[in-house]
Design an enzyme around this catalytic site. Structure first.
Site, mmCIF file in Angstrom:
data_model
loop_
_atom_site.group_PDB
_atom_site.id
_atom_site.type_symbol
_atom_site.label_atom_id
_atom_site.label_comp_id
_atom_site.label_asym_id
_atom_site.label_seq_id
_atom_site.Cartn_x
_atom_site.Cartn_y
_atom_site.Cartn_z
ATOM 1 N N SER A 11 0.840 -1.216 0.000
ATOM 2 C CA SER A 11 0.000 0.000 0.000
ATOM 3 C C SER A 11 0.863 1.250 0.000
ATOM 4 C CB SER A 11 -0.959 -0.005 1.197
ATOM 5 O OG SER A 11 -0.255 0.120 2.415
ATOM 6 N N ASN A 12 2.020 1.196 0.652
ATOM 7 C CA ASN A 12 2.927 2.353 0.600
ATOM 8 C C ASN A 12 3.511 2.518 -0.799
ATOM 9 O OD1 ASN A 12 3.649 3.873 3.256
ATOM 10 N ND2 ASN A 12 3.285 1.763 3.853
ATOM 11 N N LEU A 22 11.201 -6.968 3.955
ATOM 12 C CA LEU A 22 11.549 -7.621 5.225
ATOM 13 C C LEU A 22 12.936 -8.253 5.282
ATOM 14 C CD1 LEU A 22 8.087 -9.189 6.146
ATOM 15 C CD2 LEU A 22 9.078 -6.998 6.806
ATOM 16 N N ASN A 60 14.371 3.673 4.073
ATOM 17 C CA ASN A 60 13.433 2.699 4.644
ATOM 18 C C ASN A 60 12.426 3.423 5.531
ATOM 19 O OD1 ASN A 60 12.447 0.036 5.367
ATOM 20 N ND2 ASN A 60 13.391 0.374 7.373
ATOM 21 N N HIS A 90 10.028 2.724 8.909
ATOM 22 C CA HIS A 90 9.775 1.786 10.007
ATOM 23 C C HIS A 90 8.547 2.270 10.779
ATOM 24 C CE1 HIS A 90 10.739 -1.337 12.885
ATOM 25 N NE2 HIS A 90 10.521 -0.458 13.835
ATOM 26 N N GLU A 115 2.182 7.123 7.433
ATOM 27 C CA GLU A 115 3.055 6.677 6.333
ATOM 28 C C GLU A 115 2.604 7.267 5.009
ATOM 29 O OE1 GLU A 115 2.569 2.492 6.779
ATOM 30 O OE2 GLU A 115 4.207 2.371 8.213
HETATM 31 C C1 GRF Z 1 4.373 -0.518 6.727
HETATM 32 O O1 GRF Z 1 3.728 -0.425 7.979
HETATM 33 C C2 GRF Z 1 5.807 -0.077 6.852
HETATM 34 O O2 GRF Z 1 6.036 0.874 7.868
HETATM 35 C C3 GRF Z 1 6.509 -1.346 7.231
HETATM 36 O O3 GRF Z 1 5.854 -2.368 6.530
HETATM 37 C C4 GRF Z 1 4.507 -1.953 6.283
HETATM 38 C C5 GRF Z 1 4.269 -2.105 4.803
HETATM 39 O O4 GRF Z 1 2.916 -1.999 4.536
HETATM 40 N N1 GRF Z 1 7.928 -1.274 6.893
HETATM 41 P P1 GRF Z 1 2.489 -2.007 2.965
HETATM 42 O O5 GRF Z 1 3.046 -3.287 2.362
HETATM 43 O O6 GRF Z 1 3.104 -0.787 2.340
HETATM 44 O O7 GRF Z 1 0.990 -1.966 2.980
#
Ligand code: GRF
Length: 190
Positions: free
Chosen positions: A13-14, A85, A102, A104, A174
């Site tokens: 989603s990000n 990850l 990155n 977090h 985010e």
């Molecule tokens: C987010 O909460 C980010 O902070 C963390 O992993 C999550 C990724 O969510 N590193 P998405 O895959 O972007 O929905």
């Protein structure tokens, strides 16, 4: 035009939010989305967005230069880890020094390090009855979650907040801050 590659291991989603933010930009373009998970939903999002994607395995990422060569072939200026990850190998860091960012989902250095990702983070924050949490956007170096911090944003936690409620608050931060932080950072990247 600054070209970025986005790494994600899950939903993405990000990654989608970043791609939408820079849609039509003449400053930043998304060259590719890369993932270590063949079934990661981020691949569906990339397809819908018309962004090329690459699925890689540990051999490609750690034991050979396949991923590095791919990124160099695209001439990317920066690498964005958005829910990725795996630990970044030193070879990739050396190939793109101070060019890897990155996000977090906590206020580093608290709630960081190995195993602290996704709901694990929010569960620990709620269990410890923290009054606030937030996000940290930082450069990536050879130690997990230890690179220079570019931005932190905070959110209050109420007594009734569950881990899921906190996750929603963190995702909202985010989506609001990550693309803006990337844009500001890239404007300073040579
Ligand atoms: C987010 O909460 C980010 O902070 C963390 O992993 C999550 C990724 O969510 N590193 P998405 O895959 O972007 O929905």
């Amino acid at each position: 035009m600054k070209k970025i590659a986005i790494f994600a291991s899950g939903s993405g989603s990000n990654a989608e939010n970043i791609a939408n933010y820079f849609r039509g930009s003449d400053q930043v373009s998304i060259s590719a989305v890369l993932t270590n998970k063949p079934d990661a939903y981020v691949l569906e999002r990339a397809k819908k967005l018309g962004v090329p994607s690459l699925v890689f395995n540990r051999k490609d990422f750690v034991y050979s230069s396949t991923v590095i060569d791919f990124l160099k072939s695209l001439n990317v200026d920066a690498i964005i880890l958005a829910g990725f990850l795996w630990k970044v190998p030193i070879e990739l860091i050396n190939a793109f020094p101070d060019k890897i960012l990155n996000i977090h989902p906590a206020l580093l250095p608290s709630y960081g390090g190995k195993g602290m990702y996704g709901m694990n983070v929010h569960n620990a924050v709620i269990e410890n009855k923290e009054k606030e949490s937030g996000i940290t956007i930082h450069l990536v170096n050879e130690e997990y979650d230890k690179g220079a911090i570019l931005l932190q944003a905070r959110t209050a936690i109420t007594e009734s907040d569950s881990s899921e409620d906190l996750a929603k608050k963190i995702h909202a931060l985010e989506y609001a801050y990550f693309p803006v932080a990337i844009e500001a950072w890239l404007s300073g990247v040579k």
